[in-house]
Design a protein around this motif. Structure first.
Motif, short mmCIF file in Angstrom:
data_model
loop_
_atom_site.label_atom_id
_atom_site.label_comp_id
_atom_site.label_asym_id
_atom_site.label_seq_id
_atom_site.Cartn_x
_atom_site.Cartn_y
_atom_site.Cartn_z
N ALA A 75 29.21 -3.28 -27.83
CA ALA A 75 29.00 -1.87 -28.18
C ALA A 75 29.44 -0.95 -27.04
O ALA A 75 30.11 0.07 -27.29
CB ALA A 75 27.53 -1.63 -28.52
N ARG A 76 29.12 -1.29 -25.80
CA ARG A 76 29.54 -0.47 -24.65
C ARG A 76 31.06 -0.48 -24.51
O ARG A 76 31.68 0.54 -24.22
CB ARG A 76 28.89 -0.98 -23.36
CG ARG A 76 27.42 -0.64 -23.22
CD ARG A 76 26.90 -0.97 -21.83
NE ARG A 76 27.16 -2.34 -21.41
CZ ARG A 76 26.32 -3.35 -21.61
NH1 ARG A 76 25.15 -3.16 -22.21
NH2 ARG A 76 26.63 -4.56 -21.20
N HIS A 77 31.65 -1.65 -24.70
CA HIS A 77 33.11 -1.78 -24.59
C HIS A 77 33.80 -0.92 -25.65
O HIS A 77 34.76 -0.20 -25.34
CB HIS A 77 33.49 -3.26 -24.73
CG HIS A 77 34.90 -3.55 -24.37
ND1 HIS A 77 35.33 -3.69 -23.07
CD2 HIS A 77 36.00 -3.73 -25.14
CE1 HIS A 77 36.63 -3.95 -23.07
NE2 HIS A 77 37.06 -3.97 -24.30
N MET A 78 33.30 -0.98 -26.88
CA MET A 78 33.88 -0.19 -27.96
C MET A 78 33.70 1.31 -27.68
O MET A 78 34.60 2.10 -27.93
CB MET A 78 33.24 -0.55 -29.31
CG MET A 78 33.65 -1.92 -29.82
SD MET A 78 35.44 -2.09 -30.04
CE MET A 78 35.73 -0.85 -31.29
N GLN A 79 32.56 1.69 -27.15
CA GLN A 79 32.32 3.10 -26.80
C GLN A 79 33.34 3.56 -25.75
O GLN A 79 33.88 4.66 -25.84
CB GLN A 79 30.90 3.27 -26.29
CG GLN A 79 30.53 4.69 -25.97
CD GLN A 79 29.07 4.81 -25.52
OE1 GLN A 79 28.36 3.82 -25.38
NE2 GLN A 79 28.64 6.02 -25.28
N ALA A 80 33.60 2.71 -24.76
CA ALA A 80 34.58 3.05 -23.72
C ALA A 80 35.98 3.18 -24.32
O ALA A 80 36.73 4.11 -23.99
CB ALA A 80 34.57 2.01 -22.61
#
Length: 104
Positions: A90-95
Motif C-alpha cells: 500500500a505504501r509503495h503504491m501510494q508513492a
C-alpha cells in the motif's frame, strides 16, 4: 533551487518490492487471501525457479508467507501476503501514485 533529501515520493518506494518480478508477485497476491504457487507463476509469466527465488526474498523481508501442503498426494505451495507485506504494498503504491501525479 536545491533538492531536499527525502521529500520526493521516490524515497518512499520499497526497495524489496520495487523489483519488477517481486512487484508483480506482491500485486498478484494483494487481491487474494492466498494463491497456489503455480497460479502465481502462470499469471506473472515466470519460471518455477525464478518465482521460488523471488518469493524467498519476499519471505525473508517478512512480506510473503509460503505454506506447503498436499493436494491428494501431490505437494503444493501456497503464497500469501503478510500484514507487513500488505502495508508495504500500500505504501509503495501510494508513492508510485504520488510520483505519477507529480509528473502530470
Amino acid at each position: 533551487m536545491t533538492a531536499t533529501a527525502g521529500r520526493h515520493a521516490r524515497h518512499q518506494l520499497d526497495a524489496v518490492i520495487h523489483s519488477p518480478v517481486r512487484f508483480s508477485i506482491v500485486a498478484a497476491l494483494a487481491g487474494v487471501d492466498e494463491a497456489e504457487f503455480g497460479h502465481v507463476r502462470d499469471i506473472i509469466e515466470i519460471s518455477d525457479s525464478a518465482l521460488s527465488k523471488q518469493a524467498t526474498q519476499l519471505e525473508a523481508a517478512g512480506y510473503v508467507r509460503m505454506r506447503k501442503g498436499y493436494v491428494g498426494k501431490r505437494p503444493r505451495t501456497w503464497l500469501s501476503l503478510t500484514a507487513d507485506g500488505r502495508q508495504a504494498y500500500a505504501r509503495h503504491m501510494q508513492a508510485l501514485r504520488a510520483i505519477a501525479g507529480d509528473a502530470t
